[in-house]
Design an enzyme around this catalytic site. Structure first.
Site, PDB file in Angstrom:
ATOM      1  N   GLY A 109       0.801  -1.307  -0.104  1.00  0.00           N
ATOM      2  CA  GLY A 109       0.004   0.018  -0.002  1.00  0.00           C
ATOM      3  C   GLY A 109       0.829   1.374  -0.054  1.00  0.00           C
ATOM      4  N   ARG A 125       0.809  -5.017  -5.117  1.00  0.00           N
ATOM      5  CA  ARG A 125       0.998  -6.003  -4.494  1.00  0.00           C
ATOM      6  C   ARG A 125       1.421  -7.348  -5.342  1.00  0.00           C
ATOM      7  NH1 ARG A 125      -0.577  -4.328   0.854  1.00  0.00           N
ATOM      8  NH2 ARG A 125      -2.328  -2.892   0.676  1.00  0.00           N
ATOM      9  N   ASP A 142       4.947  -4.799   5.772  1.00  0.00           N
ATOM     10  CA  ASP A 142       5.279  -6.456   6.191  1.00  0.00           C
ATOM     11  C   ASP A 142       5.562  -7.378   4.923  1.00  0.00           C
ATOM     12  OD1 ASP A 142       5.622  -7.564   8.531  1.00  0.00           O
ATOM     13  OD2 ASP A 142       4.109  -9.219   8.183  1.00  0.00           O
ATOM     14  N   THR A 147       3.958   1.966   5.868  1.00  0.00           N
ATOM     15  CA  THR A 147       2.724   1.577   5.714  1.00  0.00           C
ATOM     16  C   THR A 147       1.894   2.575   6.441  1.00  0.00           C
ATOM     17  OG1 THR A 147       1.289  -0.232   6.328  1.00  0.00           O
ATOM     18  CG2 THR A 147       3.379  -0.516   7.115  1.00  0.00           C
ATOM     19  N   ASP A 181      -0.429   1.614   8.410  1.00  0.00           N
ATOM     20  CA  ASP A 181      -0.898   0.808   9.445  1.00  0.00           C
ATOM     21  C   ASP A 181       0.109   0.846  10.598  1.00  0.00           C
ATOM     22  OD1 ASP A 181      -2.916   0.153   7.633  1.00  0.00           O
ATOM     23  OD2 ASP A 181      -2.562  -1.891   7.638  1.00  0.00           O
ATOM     24  N   ASP A 201       2.504  -1.217  11.331  1.00  0.00           N
ATOM     25  CA  ASP A 201       2.543  -2.729  11.727  1.00  0.00           C
ATOM     26  C   ASP A 201       3.698  -3.534  11.295  1.00  0.00           C
ATOM     27  OD1 ASP A 201       1.906  -3.044   8.961  1.00  0.00           O
ATOM     28  OD2 ASP A 201       0.253  -4.224   9.102  1.00  0.00           O
ATOM     29  N   ARG A 223      -5.749  -3.412   9.142  1.00  0.00           N
ATOM     30  CA  ARG A 223      -6.262  -4.809   9.455  1.00  0.00           C
ATOM     31  C   ARG A 223      -6.021  -5.395  10.471  1.00  0.00           C
ATOM     32  NH1 ARG A 223      -5.456  -6.804   3.234  1.00  0.00           N
ATOM     33  NH2 ARG A 223      -3.513  -5.463   3.562  1.00  0.00           N
TER      34      ARG A 223
END
Ligand code: F6P
Length: 324
Positions: free
Chosen positions: A14, A75, A106, A128, A130, A132, A174
């Site tokens: 992303g 992706r 990730d 990202t 996120d 994460d 997510r």
């Protein structure tokens, strides 16, 4: 010992605000060390199909303030397969590229770990919205995304208050609820629902709203991270069980776009420069990370096993206290 003469840079997964600052810093730093830079288009897909652009100072002069990524992204399903990774490695070797700087989340890191088995030197930069990537306290794009979500929720709240409604706002994230936690706390949400903490207890959300209703409040805000639950279903349940009119807003991709905040530009610049610095010092197969607000780097394999970036428990406890 530095024998790096030519590097490639790509963005994958992303897009995230701040990626362009990282690309720019890679190019400027490489220029400083006399290293040539090739931009790979569309992430790992471009490595396989050898879609590239040459990146000099002129190509990156006015991108610090731009959202998205000037190198485009993807992706890549194909990169999950060995035959395509081999093809990508052959392309790099045929073009005398000594190392790759991969900017992404990730999935990008996992792709890079598999890729190093083809004899390719890689340095990753966590990018990202996120936040994460396990080994890093910060990932490029989070600050901009959290601010964008906050601004959008402020606007939704204006309408919610005017109508005396309950607004259920779904934000991205997510597996990690950082965007929900920060935007939810910043907008004083009545309930913040996070993937890390969600136990399916809808009743606690309903009870919180009923309690506020009993206290005389007539508008309510629930911020939920995507992937936790179905936001329209939650809004319908709130309406059914409390009688309060409820509306859903899914913020979606506006959270990924927009001009990066000063923080994302700064961290993008720092991480991009640091990636080139460690390459020029002869280090490879590393991921750049932030620990205790300082730049560090980890072995990529080790990075996957680290769990630095668990949801901050004090921030979480505080979010509960401040929405009581
Ligand atoms: O980049 C992270 C992220 O924005 C997640 O928050 C979201 O779940 C996902 O990407 C969406 O991915 P895609 O762009 O493939 O729809």
């Amino acid at each position: 010992m530095n024998n790096i003469k030519k590097i490639a840079v790509l963005t994958s997964g992303g897009d995230a605000p701040g990626m362009n600052s990282a690309i720019r810093a890679v190019v400027y730093s490489a220029h400083h060390f006399g290293i040539e830079v090739v931009g790979i288009l569309r992430g790992y897909e471009g490595l396989i199909d050898w879609e590239t652009i040459s990146l000099g100072l002129n190509e990156v002069r006015n991108i610090n303030n731009q959202g998205g990524t000037i190198l485009y992204t993807s992706r890549s399903e194909r990169f999950l397969h060995l035959e395509y990774r081999k093809q990508a490695a052959e392309n790099l070797k045929a073009n005398n590229i000594d190392a790759v700087v991969a900017i992404g989340g990730d999935g990008t890191l996992r792709g890079a770990i598999d890729f190093q088995e083809e004899g390719i030197k890689v340095v990753c930069i966590p990018g990202t919205i996120d936040r994460d990537v396990a080994c890093s306290e910060y990932t490029l794009g989070f600050d901009t995304a959290a601010n964008t979500a906050t601004e959008a929720i402020d606007k939704i709240r204006d309408s919610s208050v005017s109508h005396g409604r309950c607004s259920v706002v779904e934000v991205m994230g997510r597996k990690r609820g950082y965007i929900a936690l920060w935007a939810g706390m910043a907008t004083s949400a009545d309930a913040i629902i996070l993937p890390e903490k969600w136990n399916g207890d809808f009743d606690s959300v309903i009870d919180a709203i009923k309690q506020r209703h009993a206290d005389g409040r007539d508008s309510y805000l629930v911020v939920v991270a995507e992937g936790v639950t179905d936001a329209p279903e939650l809004a319908e349940m709130i309406r059914e069980k409390t009688g309060i009119e409820s509306r859903v807003s899914v913020l979606g991709y506006i959270q990924r776009g927009g001009n990066p905040t000063a923080k994302d530009r700064m961290y993008g610049s720092l991480m991009g420069a640091y990636a080139v610095e460690i390459l020029s010092n002869g280090k490879t197969n590393r991921i750049v990370a932030i620990k205790n607000d300082v730049l560090v780097d980890y072995d990529m394999g080790e990075a996957l096993r680290l769990e630095n970036n668990k949801l901050d428990s004090f921030q979480y406890e505080l979010s509960l206290r401040l929405s009581e």
